[in-house]
Design a protein around this motif. Sequence first.
Motif, PDB file in Angstrom:
ATOM      1  N   SER A  80      -9.137  -5.066   5.233  1.00 55.59           N
ATOM      2  CA  SER A  80      -9.572  -4.759   3.943  1.00 55.59           C
ATOM      3  C   SER A  80     -11.058  -4.687   3.707  1.00 55.59           C
ATOM      4  CB  SER A  80      -8.952  -5.645   2.848  1.00 55.59           C
ATOM      5  OG  SER A  80      -9.313  -5.483   1.619  1.00 55.59           O
ATOM      6  N   TYR A  81     -11.605  -3.707   3.224  1.00 54.66           N
ATOM      7  CA  TYR A  81     -13.190  -3.482   3.095  1.00 54.66           C
ATOM      8  C   TYR A  81     -13.355  -4.588   2.010  1.00 54.66           C
ATOM      9  CZ  TYR A  81     -13.020   0.898   5.950  1.00 54.66           C
ATOM     10  OH  TYR A  81     -12.789   1.616   7.007  1.00 54.66           O
ATOM     11  N   LYS A  82     -12.599  -4.832   1.124  1.00 54.76           N
ATOM     12  CA  LYS A  82     -13.148  -5.445  -0.135  1.00 54.76           C
ATOM     13  C   LYS A  82     -12.848  -7.056   0.001  1.00 54.76           C
ATOM     14  CE  LYS A  82     -12.288  -5.862  -4.990  1.00 54.76           C
ATOM     15  NZ  LYS A  82     -11.401  -5.377  -6.068  1.00 54.76           N
ATOM     16  N   THR A  83     -11.864  -7.463   0.495  1.00 57.00           N
ATOM     17  CA  THR A  83     -11.802  -9.184   1.030  1.00 57.00           C
ATOM     18  C   THR A  83     -11.941  -9.439   2.310  1.00 57.00           C
ATOM     19  OG1 THR A  83      -9.309  -8.833   1.440  1.00 57.00           O
ATOM     20  CG2 THR A  83     -10.086  -8.975  -0.870  1.00 57.00           C
ATOM     21  N   GLY A  84     -11.902  -8.307   3.368  1.00 55.56           N
ATOM     22  CA  GLY A  84     -12.015  -8.593   4.831  1.00 55.56           C
ATOM     23  C   GLY A  84     -10.764  -9.444   5.431  1.00 55.56           C
ATOM     24  N   GLU A  85      -9.584  -9.451   4.701  1.00 56.97           N
ATOM     25  CA  GLU A  85      -8.538  -9.960   4.992  1.00 56.97           C
ATOM     26  C   GLU A  85      -7.835  -9.020   6.168  1.00 56.97           C
ATOM     27  OE1 GLU A  85      -5.589 -12.350   2.480  1.00 56.97           O
ATOM     28  OE2 GLU A  85      -6.847 -11.122   1.121  1.00 56.97           O
ATOM     29  N   PRO A  86      -7.101  -9.313   7.213  1.00 55.96           N
ATOM     30  CA  PRO A  86      -6.189  -8.468   7.979  1.00 55.96           C
ATOM     31  C   PRO A  86      -5.238  -7.699   7.135  1.00 55.96           C
ATOM     32  CG  PRO A  86      -6.313 -10.476   8.772  1.00 55.96           C
ATOM     33  CD  PRO A  86      -7.070 -10.741   7.920  1.00 55.96           C
ATOM     34  N   VAL A  87      -5.081  -6.173   7.181  1.00 54.28           N
ATOM     35  CA  VAL A  87      -4.197  -5.402   6.398  1.00 54.28           C
ATOM     36  C   VAL A  87      -2.785  -6.053   6.629  1.00 54.28           C
ATOM     37  CG1 VAL A  87      -3.278  -3.265   5.847  1.00 54.28           C
ATOM     38  CG2 VAL A  87      -5.614  -3.467   6.319  1.00 54.28           C
ATOM     39  N   VAL A  88      -2.477  -6.461   7.866  1.00 50.19           N
ATOM     40  CA  VAL A  88      -1.152  -6.878   7.983  1.00 50.19           C
ATOM     41  C   VAL A  88      -0.738  -8.084   7.239  1.00 50.19           C
ATOM     42  CG1 VAL A  88       0.292  -7.867   9.797  1.00 50.19           C
ATOM     43  CG2 VAL A  88      -1.239  -5.993  10.527  1.00 50.19           C
ATOM     44  N   SER A  89      -1.805  -8.663   7.002  1.00 51.71           N
ATOM     45  CA  SER A  89      -1.572 -10.113   6.247  1.00 51.71           C
ATOM     46  C   SER A  89      -1.289  -9.922   4.827  1.00 51.71           C
ATOM     47  CB  SER A  89      -2.557 -11.081   6.268  1.00 51.71           C
ATOM     48  OG  SER A  89      -2.663 -11.744   7.525  1.00 51.71           O
ATOM     49  N   VAL A  90      -2.041  -8.623   4.079  1.00 46.27           N
ATOM     50  CA  VAL A  90      -1.865  -8.512   2.690  1.00 46.27           C
ATOM     51  C   VAL A  90      -0.748  -7.794   2.692  1.00 46.27           C
ATOM     52  CG1 VAL A  90      -2.839  -7.100   1.136  1.00 46.27           C
ATOM     53  CG2 VAL A  90      -4.365  -8.169   2.760  1.00 46.27           C
ATOM     54  N   LEU A  91      -0.096  -6.987   3.513  1.00 47.25           N
ATOM     55  CA  LEU A  91       1.125  -6.100   3.592  1.00 47.25           C
ATOM     56  C   LEU A  91       2.498  -7.276   3.679  1.00 47.25           C
ATOM     57  CD1 LEU A  91       0.301  -3.164   5.845  1.00 47.25           C
ATOM     58  CD2 LEU A  91       0.600  -3.145   3.473  1.00 47.25           C
ATOM     59  N   ALA A  92       2.110  -8.269   4.561  1.00 47.01           N
ATOM     60  CA  ALA A  92       3.145  -9.172   4.620  1.00 47.01           C
ATOM     61  C   ALA A  92       3.504  -9.912   3.332  1.00 47.01           C
ATOM     62  CB  ALA A  92       3.002 -10.432   5.601  1.00 47.01           C
ATOM     63  N   ALA A  93       2.586 -10.190   2.457  1.00 44.86           N
ATOM     64  CA  ALA A  93       2.580 -10.641   1.203  1.00 44.86           C
ATOM     65  C   ALA A  93       3.313  -9.979   0.146  1.00 44.86           C
ATOM     66  CB  ALA A  93       1.427 -11.326   0.830  1.00 44.86           C
ATOM     67  N   ARG A  94       2.835  -8.364   0.102  1.00 40.12           N
ATOM     68  CA  ARG A  94       3.241  -7.500  -0.761  1.00 40.12           C
ATOM     69  C   ARG A  94       4.674  -6.737  -0.602  1.00 40.12           C
ATOM     70  NH1 ARG A  94      -0.773  -6.433  -4.767  1.00 40.12           N
ATOM     71  NH2 ARG A  94      -2.603  -7.537  -4.172  1.00 40.12           N
ATOM     72  N   ILE A  95       5.018  -6.598   0.723  1.00 36.49           N
ATOM     73  CA  ILE A  95       5.984  -5.827   1.036  1.00 36.49           C
ATOM     74  C   ILE A  95       7.566  -6.437   0.463  1.00 36.49           C
ATOM     75  CG2 ILE A  95       7.661  -5.221   2.896  1.00 36.49           C
ATOM     76  CD1 ILE A  95       5.150  -4.499   4.640  1.00 36.49           C
ATOM     77  N   PRO A  96       7.637  -7.801   0.667  1.00 33.64           N
ATOM     78  CA  PRO A  96       8.914  -8.327  -0.110  1.00 33.64           C
ATOM     79  C   PRO A  96       9.122  -8.138  -1.364  1.00 33.64           C
ATOM     80  CG  PRO A  96       7.949 -10.037   1.449  1.00 33.64           C
ATOM     81  CD  PRO A  96       6.853  -8.814   1.319  1.00 33.64           C
ATOM     82  N   VAL A  97       7.955  -8.125  -2.307  1.00 32.28           N
ATOM     83  CA  VAL A  97       8.152  -7.842  -3.671  1.00 32.28           C
ATOM     84  C   VAL A  97       8.879  -6.482  -4.002  1.00 32.28           C
ATOM     85  CG1 VAL A  97       6.970  -7.819  -5.835  1.00 32.28           C
ATOM     86  CG2 VAL A  97       6.319  -9.438  -4.086  1.00 32.28           C
ATOM     87  N   THR A  98       8.206  -5.647  -3.149  1.00 27.48           N
ATOM     88  CA  THR A  98       8.595  -3.967  -3.434  1.00 27.48           C
ATOM     89  C   THR A  98      10.001  -3.864  -2.694  1.00 27.48           C
ATOM     90  OG1 THR A  98       6.420  -3.427  -3.284  1.00 27.48           O
ATOM     91  CG2 THR A  98       7.896  -1.537  -2.851  1.00 27.48           C
ATOM     92  N   LEU A  99      10.254  -4.599  -1.781  1.00 22.42           N
ATOM     93  CA  LEU A  99      11.795  -4.664  -1.089  1.00 22.42           C
ATOM     94  C   LEU A  99      12.620  -5.074  -2.212  1.00 22.42           C
ATOM     95  CD1 LEU A  99      11.250  -5.238   2.821  1.00 22.42           C
ATOM     96  CD2 LEU A  99      11.821  -3.187   1.536  1.00 22.42           C
ATOM     97  N   GLN A 100      12.510  -6.196  -2.766  1.00 21.13           N
ATOM     98  CA  GLN A 100      13.116  -6.795  -3.523  1.00 21.13           C
ATOM     99  C   GLN A 100      13.390  -5.937  -4.879  1.00 21.13           C
ATOM    100  OE1 GLN A 100      12.217 -10.417  -5.516  1.00 21.13           O
ATOM    101  NE2 GLN A 100      14.037 -10.831  -6.046  1.00 21.13           N
ATOM    102  N   LEU A 101      12.512  -5.256  -5.493  1.00 24.55           N
ATOM    103  CA  LEU A 101      12.476  -4.240  -6.731  1.00 24.55           C
ATOM    104  C   LEU A 101      13.192  -3.329  -6.287  1.00 24.55           C
ATOM    105  CD1 LEU A 101      11.726  -3.643  -9.440  1.00 24.55           C
ATOM    106  CD2 LEU A 101       9.468  -2.451  -8.488  1.00 24.55           C
ATOM    107  N   ALA A 102      13.006  -2.618  -4.992  1.00 21.00           N
ATOM    108  CA  ALA A 102      13.795  -1.409  -4.575  1.00 21.00           C
ATOM    109  C   ALA A 102      15.202  -1.789  -4.619  1.00 21.00           C
ATOM    110  CB  ALA A 102      13.095  -0.807  -3.346  1.00 21.00           C
ATOM    111  N   PHE A 103      15.582  -2.875  -3.823  1.00 22.14           N
ATOM    112  CA  PHE A 103      17.014  -3.087  -3.460  1.00 22.14           C
ATOM    113  C   PHE A 103      17.965  -3.334  -4.738  1.00 22.14           C
ATOM    114  CE2 PHE A 103      20.169  -6.371  -2.489  1.00 22.14           C
ATOM    115  CZ  PHE A 103      20.884  -5.554  -1.563  1.00 22.14           C
TER     116      PHE A 103
END
Length: 313
Positions: A80-103
Motif C-alpha cells: 500500500s502506498y499510503k500505509t506501507g503494508e503488504p497488499v496481501v495482509s490488507v486483503l486478508a483482513a478485508r476479504i472475510p467481511v465481504t465474503l460473509q456479506l455476499a454469502f
Amino acid sequence: MLKMLILRIIQSIPVLVIVGAVVFSIAVALPGDPSLIILGENAPEVERQRIRLELGLDRPVLVQFGDWMFKAVQGDIGKSYKTGEPVVSVLAARIPVTLQLAFLSMLFAVVVGVPLGMIAAIKRNSWVDAVVSVLSVSALAMPFFWVGILLIMLFTLKLRLLPPFGYVPFSEDPVQNLRFMIMPVLTLGSAYVALVARQTRAAMVQVLSSDYIRTARAKGASELRVVTVHGFRNALVAIVTVIGLQFAGMMGGAVVTETVFQLPGLGRMITNAIFDRDYGLMQGGVLVVVLGVIIVNLLTDMAYWLLDPRIQR
C-alpha cells in the motif's frame, strides 16, 4: 468433470492477464503522484524522485507491468502506498467481511426468492403472481443506499433494535457479528430476492408447460411431487445460472452497502484506495475480485454438471 475443470482453469488464465493489464493501465492513467501520497504535498522534489526510484515508477510502463505480474504470480501483489503494508495482509483482513456479506445476502435471496418465484409460477396470472411481480419490480427499483437508510431509520432510530454502524468478527462475538450484519444483508439481498424470484418464476412457468409435466399429472402424480420433483429439479439449471451470475456481480452493491454501514470490507477498501490514489491496493483488490468471479463461474459450471445428466454425457 476433472477434464472440464482443468479446461476452465486454463481458459481463465488469459482473462486474469487481460484484466491485470487493464487495471494496471487505468492505475497508471489516473491523475496523481504516489510520491505525494507517501510524503505529503509539501515534500521536496528530491525526496519525491527518490520515492519514485524506489517504487520503480521511472521505468517504462510495460516493464512495470511485467514486474508486477511476475510478482503477483508468486503471491506478492505489492504494498500500500499510503500505509506501507503488504497488499496481501490488507486483503486478508478485508476479504472475510465481504465474503460473509455476499454469502448471507445470497442465502437470504435464495431462501426468500425461490419460494416466491415458485408460488408465482404455480399461481400464474392470479393476484398472488401480480403481488410478487410488483414487489420484485419495486425491490429492483430501490437504490441500495436508500434501502440502507430506511432500515437504519426503522431498526435503529424507531425500534432501537440494531446498531447502525460497525463490525465485530464472527470469531470474537457471533451474536454481535450477526446483529451488525442483519441490516447490510437485508439491504444488499433485497434486490437479489427480486432477481431470483423473477428467474425462478420464468424457469418454472416454462418447465410446468412441458409435455412431461402433463404426462406426470396424467399418471396421477400429486401436484406437490409434480412441482418439486419434476418441475423444480429441471428448472434448477436456470436458477443456478442467475444465482452464480448475481453472486459474482454483488461487488457493486457491496461497495455501497459497506460504505453506508461502515463495514471494513473489500468493496469499501477499493473505493478508498481509488480516492487516496493508492494504486497498489487498488490493483490488488480488483485482481482479487476478478479471481473471485472466476472461481464462482467455475463452481457454477460444476453445478451444471451435477444437476444436468445431459452435460455429464
